[in-house]
Design a protein around this motif. Structure first.
Motif, PDB file in Angstrom:
ATOM      1  N   ASP A 147      -1.024  10.519 -11.320  1.00 10.18           N
ATOM      2  CA  ASP A 147      -0.126  10.305 -12.460  1.00 10.18           C
ATOM      3  C   ASP A 147      -0.594   9.127 -13.312  1.00 10.18           C
ATOM      4  O   ASP A 147      -0.504   9.162 -14.552  1.00 10.18           O
ATOM      5  CB  ASP A 147       1.297  10.066 -11.963  1.00 10.18           C
ATOM      6  CG  ASP A 147       1.893  11.309 -11.314  1.00 10.18           C
ATOM      7  OD1 ASP A 147       1.364  12.418 -11.572  1.00 10.18           O
ATOM      8  OD2 ASP A 147       2.869  11.162 -10.550  1.00 10.18           O
ATOM      9  N   ILE A 148      -1.071   8.082 -12.670  1.00 10.81           N
ATOM     10  CA  ILE A 148      -1.587   6.927 -13.420  1.00 10.81           C
ATOM     11  C   ILE A 148      -2.761   7.349 -14.290  1.00 10.81           C
ATOM     12  O   ILE A 148      -2.853   6.995 -15.477  1.00 10.81           O
ATOM     13  CB  ILE A 148      -1.991   5.804 -12.442  1.00 10.81           C
ATOM     14  CG1 ILE A 148      -0.760   5.222 -11.748  1.00 10.81           C
ATOM     15  CG2 ILE A 148      -2.743   4.699 -13.174  1.00 10.81           C
ATOM     16  CD1 ILE A 148      -1.087   4.195 -10.680  1.00 10.81           C
ATOM     17  N   ARG A 149      -3.662   8.123 -13.738  1.00 10.08           N
ATOM     18  CA  ARG A 149      -4.822   8.582 -14.502  1.00 10.08           C
ATOM     19  C   ARG A 149      -4.410   9.490 -15.655  1.00 10.08           C
ATOM     20  O   ARG A 149      -4.971   9.405 -16.755  1.00 10.08           O
ATOM     21  CB  ARG A 149      -5.781   9.312 -13.572  1.00 10.08           C
ATOM     22  CG  ARG A 149      -6.424   8.411 -12.533  1.00 10.08           C
ATOM     23  CD  ARG A 149      -7.231   9.207 -11.535  1.00 10.08           C
ATOM     24  NE  ARG A 149      -7.874   8.333 -10.550  1.00 10.08           N
ATOM     25  CZ  ARG A 149      -8.512   8.774  -9.465  1.00 10.08           C
ATOM     26  NH1 ARG A 149      -8.578  10.084  -9.228  1.00 10.08           N
ATOM     27  NH2 ARG A 149      -9.061   7.918  -8.632  1.00 10.08           N
TER      28      ARG A 149
ATOM     29  N   TYR B  26       0.869  -1.182   0.000  1.00  6.75           N
ATOM     30  CA  TYR B  26       0.000   0.000   0.000  1.00  6.75           C
ATOM     31  C   TYR B  26       0.907   1.234   0.000  1.00  6.75           C
ATOM     32  O   TYR B  26       0.897   2.038   0.928  1.00  6.75           O
ATOM     33  CB  TYR B  26      -0.914  -0.006   1.225  1.00  6.75           C
ATOM     34  CG  TYR B  26      -1.792  -1.238   1.309  1.00  6.75           C
ATOM     35  CD1 TYR B  26      -3.012  -1.288   0.652  1.00  6.75           C
ATOM     36  CD2 TYR B  26      -1.387  -2.356   2.035  1.00  6.75           C
ATOM     37  CE1 TYR B  26      -3.818  -2.415   0.715  1.00  6.75           C
ATOM     38  CE2 TYR B  26      -2.184  -3.482   2.104  1.00  6.75           C
ATOM     39  CZ  TYR B  26      -3.400  -3.513   1.447  1.00  6.75           C
ATOM     40  OH  TYR B  26      -4.192  -4.632   1.511  1.00  6.75           O
ATOM     41  N   HIS B  27       1.701   1.333  -1.054  1.00  5.52           N
ATOM     42  CA  HIS B  27       2.744   2.352  -1.097  1.00  5.52           C
ATOM     43  C   HIS B  27       2.407   3.523  -2.010  1.00  5.52           C
ATOM     44  O   HIS B  27       3.143   4.511  -2.034  1.00  5.52           O
ATOM     45  CB  HIS B  27       4.057   1.721  -1.582  1.00  5.52           C
ATOM     46  CG  HIS B  27       3.951   1.114  -2.954  1.00  5.52           C
ATOM     47  ND1 HIS B  27       3.301  -0.070  -3.191  1.00  5.52           N
ATOM     48  CD2 HIS B  27       4.405   1.549  -4.160  1.00  5.52           C
ATOM     49  CE1 HIS B  27       3.359  -0.367  -4.471  1.00  5.52           C
ATOM     50  NE2 HIS B  27       4.020   0.606  -5.090  1.00  5.52           N
ATOM     51  N   LEU B  28       1.336   3.434  -2.789  1.00  5.84           N
ATOM     52  CA  LEU B  28       1.024   4.499  -3.730  1.00  5.84           C
ATOM     53  C   LEU B  28       0.368   5.672  -3.011  1.00  5.84           C
ATOM     54  O   LEU B  28      -0.532   5.498  -2.186  1.00  5.84           O
ATOM     55  CB  LEU B  28       0.106   3.980  -4.837  1.00  5.84           C
ATOM     56  CG  LEU B  28       0.711   2.930  -5.784  1.00  5.84           C
ATOM     57  CD1 LEU B  28      -0.306   2.510  -6.825  1.00  5.84           C
ATOM     58  CD2 LEU B  28       1.965   3.463  -6.447  1.00  5.84           C
ATOM     59  N   THR B  29       0.820   6.847  -3.357  1.00  7.96           N
ATOM     60  CA  THR B  29       0.277   8.079  -2.785  1.00  7.96           C
ATOM     61  C   THR B  29      -0.796   8.648  -3.712  1.00  7.96           C
ATOM     62  O   THR B  29      -0.893   8.251  -4.885  1.00  7.96           O
ATOM     63  CB  THR B  29       1.399   9.103  -2.596  1.00  7.96           C
ATOM     64  OG1 THR B  29       1.982   9.385  -3.878  1.00  7.96           O
ATOM     65  CG2 THR B  29       2.476   8.550  -1.666  1.00  7.96           C
ATOM     66  N   PRO B  30      -1.612   9.568  -3.247  1.00  2.00           N
ATOM     67  CA  PRO B  30      -2.613  10.193  -4.134  1.00  2.00           C
ATOM     68  C   PRO B  30      -1.991  10.860  -5.357  1.00  2.00           C
ATOM     69  O   PRO B  30      -2.609  10.876  -6.438  1.00  2.00           O
ATOM     70  CB  PRO B  30      -3.293  11.214  -3.224  1.00  2.00           C
ATOM     71  CG  PRO B  30      -3.124  10.663  -1.849  1.00  2.00           C
ATOM     72  CD  PRO B  30      -1.786   9.984  -1.848  1.00  2.00           C
TER      73      PRO B  30
ATOM     74  N   LYS C  61       5.276  -0.007 -14.044  1.00  2.00           N
ATOM     75  CA  LYS C  61       5.937   1.260 -13.709  1.00  2.00           C
ATOM     76  C   LYS C  61       5.730   1.630 -12.239  1.00  2.00           C
ATOM     77  O   LYS C  61       6.674   2.026 -11.546  1.00  2.00           O
ATOM     78  CB  LYS C  61       5.398   2.378 -14.610  1.00  2.00           C
ATOM     79  CG  LYS C  61       5.974   3.757 -14.312  1.00  2.00           C
ATOM     80  CD  LYS C  61       5.432   4.794 -15.273  1.00  2.00           C
ATOM     81  CE  LYS C  61       5.926   6.194 -14.910  1.00  2.00           C
ATOM     82  NZ  LYS C  61       7.407   6.297 -14.959  1.00  2.00           N
ATOM     83  N   PHE C  62       4.506   1.465 -11.739  1.00  2.00           N
ATOM     84  CA  PHE C  62       4.201   1.873 -10.371  1.00  2.00           C
ATOM     85  C   PHE C  62       4.203   0.706  -9.388  1.00  2.00           C
ATOM     86  O   PHE C  62       3.815   0.884  -8.227  1.00  2.00           O
ATOM     87  CB  PHE C  62       2.837   2.574 -10.338  1.00  2.00           C
ATOM     88  CG  PHE C  62       2.820   3.885 -11.066  1.00  2.00           C
ATOM     89  CD1 PHE C  62       3.186   5.057 -10.421  1.00  2.00           C
ATOM     90  CD2 PHE C  62       2.457   3.955 -12.397  1.00  2.00           C
ATOM     91  CE1 PHE C  62       3.169   6.274 -11.084  1.00  2.00           C
ATOM     92  CE2 PHE C  62       2.436   5.166 -13.070  1.00  2.00           C
ATOM     93  CZ  PHE C  62       2.805   6.330 -12.419  1.00  2.00           C
ATOM     94  N   GLU C  63       4.595  -0.500  -9.856  1.00  2.00           N
ATOM     95  CA  GLU C  63       4.722  -1.680  -8.992  1.00  2.00           C
ATOM     96  C   GLU C  63       3.417  -1.977  -8.248  1.00  2.00           C
ATOM     97  O   GLU C  63       3.368  -2.060  -7.016  1.00  2.00           O
ATOM     98  CB  GLU C  63       5.867  -1.499  -7.992  1.00  2.00           C
ATOM     99  CG  GLU C  63       7.229  -1.358  -8.647  1.00  2.00           C
ATOM    100  CD  GLU C  63       8.337  -1.203  -7.625  1.00  2.00           C
ATOM    101  OE1 GLU C  63       8.004  -1.171  -6.409  1.00  2.00           O
ATOM    102  OE2 GLU C  63       9.510  -1.116  -8.018  1.00  2.00           O
ATOM    103  N   CYS C  64       2.370  -2.103  -9.023  1.00  2.00           N
ATOM    104  CA  CYS C  64       1.070  -2.452  -8.459  1.00  2.00           C
ATOM    105  C   CYS C  64       0.411  -3.474  -9.376  1.00  2.00           C
ATOM    106  O   CYS C  64       0.979  -3.883 -10.389  1.00  2.00           O
ATOM    107  CB  CYS C  64       0.193  -1.209  -8.295  1.00  2.00           C
ATOM    108  SG  CYS C  64      -0.155  -0.355  -9.846  1.00  2.00           S
ATOM    109  N   SER C  65      -0.783  -3.893  -9.037  1.00  2.00           N
ATOM    110  CA  SER C  65      -1.490  -4.885  -9.832  1.00  2.00           C
ATOM    111  C   SER C  65      -2.296  -4.216 -10.942  1.00  2.00           C
ATOM    112  O   SER C  65      -2.641  -3.029 -10.865  1.00  2.00           O
ATOM    113  CB  SER C  65      -2.424  -5.707  -8.938  1.00  2.00           C
ATOM    114  OG  SER C  65      -3.416  -4.877  -8.365  1.00  2.00           O
TER     115      SER C  65
END
Length: 213
Positions: free
Chosen positions: A139-141, A130-134, A159-163
Motif C-alpha cells: 500500500d505504501i508503494r 515491526y508491525h507492518l505486513t507485506p 499514516k503507517f506509524e513508521c519512520s
C-alpha cells in the motif's frame, strides 16, 4: 550706514574671533599618534612574572586550570600543615586493617564510583516496531506511485506509524528526484568560478574518504 552694520553683524572681524579658529583642522595633533600610542602600551610586567630576587633556585608553581572544585585536586605538598584537607589524603593513603592477599600497600585506592543519576536523554525513549505486513508495504508503494506530491515520506510515515527512512527503503519517486536535480542544476549555473572549484574539490575529497592516504 545701516547696510555696513548689517554686514559686520553677519561677518565679524578677525580681531573678534579667537586665533584657534584659524588653525588647520588637519594639522592638529591628536592623542592617537604613533609615539603616544606606543608609550601608552609600554606597560611594565607584573612582579610575579619577573625572576625572583630572594630565592636562589627554581620552584614549582601549582596553578591548575579552572574546573569544578575538588579537595583531591590540590596535592598535599602545597597544603599548609594545619589544613584540614590533609586528613583526607591520609585516609586514602592508609591501607585497611585487614588487607586482602591480592592488594598491596603500594596499590593506590580505587576511586569511588559516582552513584549520581545520569541526565535525561535528549529525545524520549522508544522501542522499534515491526508491525507492518507485506500488504501494508505494498500500500505504501502504491500510494507513493499514484501521487508522490501528496503522499510524501512524512505523510506516509505518519499514516503507517513508521519512520521516514523505512518509507525510503520501500519506495521512491523518480520524477520528484528528477525535478530536484533540475532545480539544483539551475542553481549551479549561477555559481561563480571560486564556488564551483570549491565544490569540485569537496567531491574529490569525498572520494578519498574510503581510501588509504
Amino acid at each position: 550706514m545701516a547696510s555696513t552694520f548689517f554686514v559686520r553683524a553677519i561677518r565679524p572681524s578677525a580681531s573678534a574671533m579667537e586665533s584657534s579658529g584659524y588653525v588647520c583642522q588637519a594639522c592638529r595633533r591628536h592623542e592617537s599618534t604613533y609615539r603616544r600610542t606606543r608609550k601608552a602600551l609600554r606597560v611594565k610586567p607584573d612582579p610575579c612574572f619577573l625572576p625572583s630576587k630572594t630565592e636562589t633556585q627554581d620552584h614549582i608553581i601549582f596553578n591548575p586550570p579552572s574546573s569544578v572544585p575538588n579537595v583531591y585536586h590540590t596535592p598535599s605538598l602545597f597544603l599548609p600543615s594545619n589544613d584540614p584537607r590533609r586528613t583526607l589524603h591520609t585516609r586514602t593513603s592508609v591501607p585497611s586493617t585487614t588487607p586482602s592477599a591480592s592488594t598491596t600497600p603500594s596499590t593506590p585506592p580505587k576511586p569511588i564510583a559516582d552513584k549520581r543519576p545520569l541526565p535525561a536523554s535528549v529525545r524520549p525513549e522508544y522501542t522499534k516496531k515491526y508491525h507492518l505486513t507485506p500488504e501494508q508495504v505494498e500500500d505504501i508503494r502504491q500510494l507513493r506511485k499514484e501521487d508522490p506530491r501528496k503522499w510524501t515520506r512524512v505523510r506516509l510515515a505518519e499514516k503507517f506509524e513508521c519512520s521516514q527512512f523505512f518509507v525510503s527503503l520501500c519506495c521512491s519517486a523518480p520524477e520528484i528526484k528528477a525535478e530536484q536535480d533540475k532545480q539544483l542544476e539551475e542553481i549551479k549555473k549561477r555559481w561563480g568560478r571560486r564556488k564551483t572549484e570549491a565544490r569540485d574539490a569537496r567531491q574529490e575529497r569525498k572520494k578519498l574518504w574510503g581510501q588509504d592516504a
